[in-house]
Design a protein around this motif. Structure first.
Motif, PDB file in Angstrom:
ATOM      1  N   SER A 343      16.686 -10.728  45.663  1.00 17.17           N
ATOM      2  CA  SER A 343      17.676 -11.799  45.696  1.00 17.17           C
ATOM      3  C   SER A 343      18.860 -11.461  44.801  1.00 17.17           C
ATOM      4  CB  SER A 343      17.037 -13.112  45.245  1.00 17.17           C
ATOM      5  OG  SER A 343      18.007 -14.120  45.125  1.00 17.17           O
ATOM      6  N   SER A 344      20.050 -11.928  45.209  1.00 14.72           N
ATOM      7  CA  SER A 344      21.253 -11.643  44.425  1.00 14.72           C
ATOM      8  C   SER A 344      21.238 -12.341  43.071  1.00 14.72           C
ATOM      9  CB  SER A 344      22.495 -12.081  45.210  1.00 14.72           C
ATOM     10  OG  SER A 344      22.422 -13.464  45.513  1.00 14.72           O
ATOM     11  N   SER A 345      20.456 -13.389  42.936  1.00 18.47           N
ATOM     12  CA  SER A 345      20.363 -14.102  41.656  1.00 18.47           C
ATOM     13  C   SER A 345      19.145 -13.695  40.833  1.00 18.47           C
ATOM     14  CB  SER A 345      20.310 -15.616  41.910  1.00 18.47           C
ATOM     15  OG  SER A 345      19.200 -15.948  42.729  1.00 18.47           O
ATOM     16  N   SER A 346      18.397 -12.706  41.314  1.00 22.46           N
ATOM     17  CA  SER A 346      17.186 -12.295  40.614  1.00 22.46           C
ATOM     18  C   SER A 346      17.528 -11.355  39.463  1.00 22.46           C
ATOM     19  CB  SER A 346      16.234 -11.597  41.592  1.00 22.46           C
ATOM     20  OG  SER A 346      15.138 -11.039  40.908  1.00 22.46           O
ATOM     21  N   PRO A 347      16.814 -11.437  38.345  1.00 27.10           N
ATOM     22  CA  PRO A 347      17.047 -10.482  37.243  1.00 27.10           C
ATOM     23  C   PRO A 347      16.641  -9.059  37.603  1.00 27.10           C
ATOM     24  CG  PRO A 347      15.151 -11.908  36.782  1.00 27.10           C
ATOM     25  CD  PRO A 347      15.818 -12.467  37.997  1.00 27.10           C
ATOM     26  N   GLU A 348      15.893  -8.908  38.691  1.00 29.40           N
ATOM     27  CA  GLU A 348      15.495  -7.577  39.127  1.00 29.40           C
ATOM     28  C   GLU A 348      16.616  -6.843  39.851  1.00 29.40           C
ATOM     29  OE1 GLU A 348      12.170  -8.207  41.599  1.00 29.40           O
ATOM     30  OE2 GLU A 348      10.852  -8.975  40.014  1.00 29.40           O
ATOM     31  N   LEU A 349      17.737  -7.520  40.098  1.00 28.33           N
ATOM     32  CA  LEU A 349      18.815  -6.894  40.862  1.00 28.33           C
ATOM     33  C   LEU A 349      19.404  -5.692  40.118  1.00 28.33           C
ATOM     34  CD1 LEU A 349      20.733  -6.905  43.302  1.00 28.33           C
ATOM     35  CD2 LEU A 349      22.196  -8.499  42.039  1.00 28.33           C
ATOM     36  N   ARG A 384      31.195  -2.824  42.874  1.00 29.89           N
ATOM     37  CA  ARG A 384      32.182  -3.079  41.813  1.00 29.89           C
ATOM     38  C   ARG A 384      32.933  -4.373  42.099  1.00 29.89           C
ATOM     39  NH1 ARG A 384      37.459   0.327  42.114  1.00 29.89           N
ATOM     40  NH2 ARG A 384      37.544  -1.087  43.907  1.00 29.89           N
ATOM     41  N   ASP A 385      33.314  -4.583  43.372  1.00 34.96           N
ATOM     42  CA  ASP A 385      34.031  -5.803  43.729  1.00 34.96           C
ATOM     43  C   ASP A 385      33.121  -7.021  43.654  1.00 34.96           C
ATOM     44  OD1 ASP A 385      36.168  -4.149  44.184  1.00 34.96           O
ATOM     45  OD2 ASP A 385      35.865  -4.047  46.354  1.00 34.96           O
ATOM     46  N   VAL A 386      31.848  -6.859  44.050  1.00 37.43           N
ATOM     47  CA  VAL A 386      30.920  -7.992  44.015  1.00 37.43           C
ATOM     48  C   VAL A 386      30.638  -8.425  42.583  1.00 37.43           C
ATOM     49  CG1 VAL A 386      28.530  -8.664  44.495  1.00 37.43           C
ATOM     50  CG2 VAL A 386      29.863  -7.482  46.238  1.00 37.43           C
ATOM     51  N   SER A 387      30.579  -7.480  41.664  1.00 41.02           N
ATOM     52  CA  SER A 387      30.187  -7.768  40.280  1.00 41.02           C
ATOM     53  C   SER A 387      31.378  -7.954  39.352  1.00 41.02           C
ATOM     54  CB  SER A 387      29.302  -6.634  39.746  1.00 41.02           C
ATOM     55  OG  SER A 387      29.999  -5.403  39.790  1.00 41.02           O
ATOM     56  N   LEU A 388      32.509  -8.415  39.882  1.00 36.36           N
ATOM     57  CA  LEU A 388      33.683  -8.594  39.025  1.00 36.36           C
ATOM     58  C   LEU A 388      33.443  -9.644  37.950  1.00 36.36           C
ATOM     59  CD1 LEU A 388      36.635  -8.407  41.598  1.00 36.36           C
ATOM     60  CD2 LEU A 388      35.953  -6.714  39.889  1.00 36.36           C
ATOM     61  N   GLY A 389      32.590 -10.623  38.233  1.00 36.74           N
ATOM     62  CA  GLY A 389      32.303 -11.636  37.221  1.00 36.74           C
ATOM     63  C   GLY A 389      31.403 -11.159  36.106  1.00 36.74           C
ATOM     64  N   GLU A 390      30.653 -10.099  36.340  1.00 37.39           N
ATOM     65  CA  GLU A 390      29.757  -9.530  35.324  1.00 37.39           C
ATOM     66  C   GLU A 390      30.432  -8.308  34.705  1.00 37.39           C
ATOM     67  OE1 GLU A 390      26.928 -10.707  34.338  1.00 37.39           O
ATOM     68  OE2 GLU A 390      26.761 -12.346  35.792  1.00 37.39           O
ATOM     69  N   GLU A 391      30.886  -8.432  33.470  1.00 39.11           N
ATOM     70  CA  GLU A 391      31.685  -7.370  32.853  1.00 39.11           C
ATOM     71  C   GLU A 391      30.893  -6.074  32.711  1.00 39.11           C
ATOM     72  OE1 GLU A 391      33.321  -8.680  29.216  1.00 39.11           O
ATOM     73  OE2 GLU A 391      34.493 -10.320  30.109  1.00 39.11           O
ATOM     74  N   SER A 392      29.657  -6.170  32.242  1.00 35.69           N
ATOM     75  CA  SER A 392      28.880  -4.955  32.004  1.00 35.69           C
ATOM     76  C   SER A 392      28.583  -4.236  33.322  1.00 35.69           C
ATOM     77  CB  SER A 392      27.572  -5.306  31.291  1.00 35.69           C
ATOM     78  OG  SER A 392      26.812  -6.235  32.070  1.00 35.69           O
ATOM     79  N   LEU A 393      28.214  -4.991  34.344  1.00 30.13           N
ATOM     80  CA  LEU A 393      27.906  -4.374  35.628  1.00 30.13           C
ATOM     81  C   LEU A 393      29.151  -3.807  36.281  1.00 30.13           C
ATOM     82  CD1 LEU A 393      25.350  -3.938  37.290  1.00 30.13           C
ATOM     83  CD2 LEU A 393      25.869  -6.027  38.561  1.00 30.13           C
ATOM     84  N   SER A 394      30.253  -4.535  36.185  1.00 31.01           N
ATOM     85  CA  SER A 394      31.506  -4.042  36.747  1.00 31.01           C
ATOM     86  C   SER A 394      31.965  -2.770  36.029  1.00 31.01           C
ATOM     87  CB  SER A 394      32.578  -5.124  36.636  1.00 31.01           C
ATOM     88  OG  SER A 394      33.801  -4.670  37.148  1.00 31.01           O
TER      89      SER A 394
END
Length: 681
Positions: A343-349, A384-394
């Motif tokens: 899931s996109s909201s799972s911590p396992e992502l 990269r575009d999907v994770s723009l809200g998450e600074e570390s992942l982006s």
């Protein structure tokens, strides 16, 4: 003919009497219905009847039935259910009869069969659902007999047997027969695979309800259900059902089963429930369609809807990895296949994304090709575009993209897709040299040059336009830069040069030629009417004017005389096209120049290539004249109303004023006028 029509009308007597008795329709309405049905019946007795004629009759009957339902619902009390009478079924039966007559005339019309099936599914013309189900089974059998190569009909018939009749064996048998006729049809294989998984789930659900498959953990949970004891008779019945299902399929595929598959099928108890038959169906599908990895990907999509199918899913993925090791798209799918289970909201992502990056690293080591790098870069850009809200992942994906850009620049890994995402500076220049015909790459390089204030004119004229002359975006960037940076005379010279270059293009790029000409006219219009007219003359002298150019000029030109000249030129450029001639006639008729319109119509009739075009053009011209007559008539009526209003108002002043006002309305040359004259009292 009349006898047959009379027979069909006589069948309606009981229904009409019932409608009148229930006071749902009045006598005039029933007479209108009989008249309309008579007209339809005589129409169906013609020698040549199209399927559309039957469908119009059916549409009328459906509307009548809808009106009957609405009126009956309005009359019926909510507390008292309505009693069903003859008219509740007769219209539906007539529609079925019309469908059957239509299919007798047009048995090869698949769309007609589908409409017939949809109507029977959605209607309640039968007294009970069982009769409707039997009718559908007969319709499916007839449709499949006429169209054995239509996979849709086989699939719909199997779904009907499974859902309406709860007969999984019949559904399986239908799909097996369909695959014998259409062994390479992908939709049939997918549906057969889904059916086997669905049947397994139904058996598992039944066993859970009966308490047959409860594990120790499930028994410890407080589910609120009473666990029924597993009786010996139920176990034997359940095992017998599984054995029968396996025997039916094994009887068909026994000759093609391997020793390992036979051993799996022979395992008592759980072989079927573990998806052994579904695996066999997949393997048979792969044999029938061996060279399409996206076909196998569809099996993975089906497996997402069913729990406890990890072993089947892994079998499918392994087959893709084994048979499509050299396909970059297939390898890319395998790298990210596990993401669909997270899931996109799972911590396992986050861990799943890191695993995907590691998978891509292994894939690039095995297949170091530009196509594989393009897949990898596309994956990085997407996340990269999907994770723009998450600074570390982006930041993580941005660092991976930066590293990928360096790796692409080092070796022969550059592709057009990678360059569009990563290339900058020297790498972008190298990309345009490697892919000179790419409009997107040249547009990216030109935008970078404009931002850097480089010599865009030389870059376009020397490099970009000769290589990508067909690219509309390149022309727009060059001409926009010229309009912004150069004087009016220099811009006009650039457009003249553009006309010379686009004139060498083939007829496939006629839209580009028209676009450049229209762009020149729009730019000149911004400078004034005189500049606009000068631009029109420039295009006619230095280019081959297109119909789109003349249409735009006619939209902008304010004077009628100049528009007449433009219409003349437009008709000369494309004499065999009805559009310019019709636009010219519309203009002349609107200007009330009917004699000139008649002359233009005569010229057009001589220029059009075929009799069919001339007949169609004549019909359009006559309709144009009729519209003009209606417009003139409405204008006359409006003017007369205005005149009568004046007459009424001024009549009150006749006795009060020492002067009288005489009003006369006259008609001259198709116009209305009012003349007022002051007379002495």
């Amino acid at each position: 003919m009349a006898e047959v029509v009379q027979y069909h009308l006589e069948q309606m007597v009981g229904e009409l009497e019932d409608l009148e008795r229930c006071k749902l329709f009045t006598k005039p309405e029933l007479k209108s219905i009989v008249k309309k049905r008579t007209k339809f019946e005589y129409g169906l007795r013609r020698r040549r009847v199209a399927s559309a004629d039957f469908l119009r009759y059916i549409e009328y009957e459906i509307n009548v039935d809808a009106l009957r339902r609405k009126r009956k619902h309005r009359k019926t009390r909510k507390s008292q259910p309505a009693k069903r009478t003859l008219s509740d079924y007769s219209i539906g039966r007539r529609i079925v009869s019309i469908f059957e007559r239509a299919l007798t005339r047009h048995p090869n019309d698949v769309a007609l069969w589908l409409q017939y099936i949809a109507f029977v599914k959605s209607s309640d013309h039968s007294e009970d659902g069982e009769a409707s189900s039997r009718a559908l089974s007969k319709i499916y059998a007839a449709a499949i007999t006429k169209h054995p190569y239509e996979a849709r009909l086989w699939i719909m018939a199997a779904e009907h047997e499974l859902d309406a009749s709860s007969n999984g064996g019949a559904a399986r048998l239908l799909l097996q027969r369909a695959l014998r006729v259409n062994p390479k049809d992908r939709a049939l294989w997918i549906e057969y695979f889904r059916l086997e998984l669905l049947l397994v789930e139904k058996i598992k659900a039944r066993r859970r309800v009966l308490g047959i498959d409860n594990t120790e953990e499930e028994e410890e949970e407080d589910t609120g259900l009473i666990a029924l004891p597993a009786l010996d008779e139920e176990k034997e019945f359940d095992q017998r059902v599984e054995d029968q299902a396996m025997a039916k399929y094994a009887a068909v595929q026994a000759a093609e089963l391997s020793a390992e598959q036979r051993a799996a099928l022979a395992t008592p108890g759980n072989a079927y429930l573990q998806g052994a038959v579904a695996i066999i169906v997949f393997e048979q599908a792969v044999r029938a369609v061996p060279d399409d990895w996206q076909f196998r990907q569809q099996f993975v999509s089906v497996l997402k809807r069913f729990p406890d199918t990890h072993n089947i899913r892994q079998r499918v993925l392994d087959s893709i990895a084994a048979d499509f090791a050299g396909c970059a798209e297939a390898r890319s799918f395998l790298c990210v296949a596990h993401l669909s289970l997270v899931s996109s909201s799972s911590p396992e992502l986050v861990d799943a994304l890191r695993e995907a990056v590691a998978n891509y690293g292994q894939a690039l080591g095995a297949l170091d090709a530009p196509e594989m790098w393009a897949e990898y870069v596309g994956f990085l850009v997407k996340w990269r575009d999907v994770s723009l809200g998450e600074e570390s992942l982006s930041a993580y994906f941005a660092a991976l993209l930066k590293r990928a850009a360096k790796q692409v620049a080092e070796g022969a890994r550059l592709s057009e897709a990678v360059a569009l995402e990563l290339a900058e500076g020297e790498l972008l220049a190298e990309a345009t040299r490697r892919f000179p015909a790419s409009e997107a790459l040249w547009c990216k390089r030109l935008r970078a040059a404009i931002d850097a204030r480089e010599d865009v004119g030389r870059l376009c004229e020397v490099h970009a336009l000769p290589a990508a002359r067909h690219g509309r975006g390149v022309w727009d960037l060059w001409l926009s830069w010229a309009e912004r940076e150069m004087s009016a005379d220099d811009v006009r010279a650039k457009y003249v040069a553009a006309f010379a270059m686009t004139s060498q293009l083939t007829s496939e790029h006629a839209e580009l030629k028209a676009h450049v000409q229209v762009r020149f006219v729009d730019w000149a219009w911004s400078l004034g009417v005189d500049a606009f007219r000068a631009a029109c003359h420039t295009v006619q002298r230095h280019a081959f004017p297109t119909p789109g150019f003349f249409r735009r000029c006619l939209e902008l030109e304010p004077e009628a005389k100049q528009r007449t000249t433009l219409h003349e030129f437009a008709c000369r450029v494309s004499e065999e096209d009805k559009g310019p001639w019709l636009a010219y006639l519309r203009f002349l008729v609107g200007e009330r120049r009917l004699e000139a319109a008649a002359a233009v119509f005569w010229r057009a009739s001589k220029a059009l290539p075929s009799d069919a075009d001339r007949e169609a053009f004549d019909a359009m011209y006559q309709e144009l004249l009729r519209q003009n007559e209606r417009t003139v008539a409405s204008g006359l009526i409006a003017a007369a109303d205005v005149a009568r209003g004046y007459e009424h108002n001024f009549a009150q002043d006749v006795t009060e004023s020492p002067h009288h006002i005489a009003i006369s309305v006259y008609e001259s040359s198709g116009s209305i006028g009012c003349v007022s004259q002051k007379v002495s009292s």
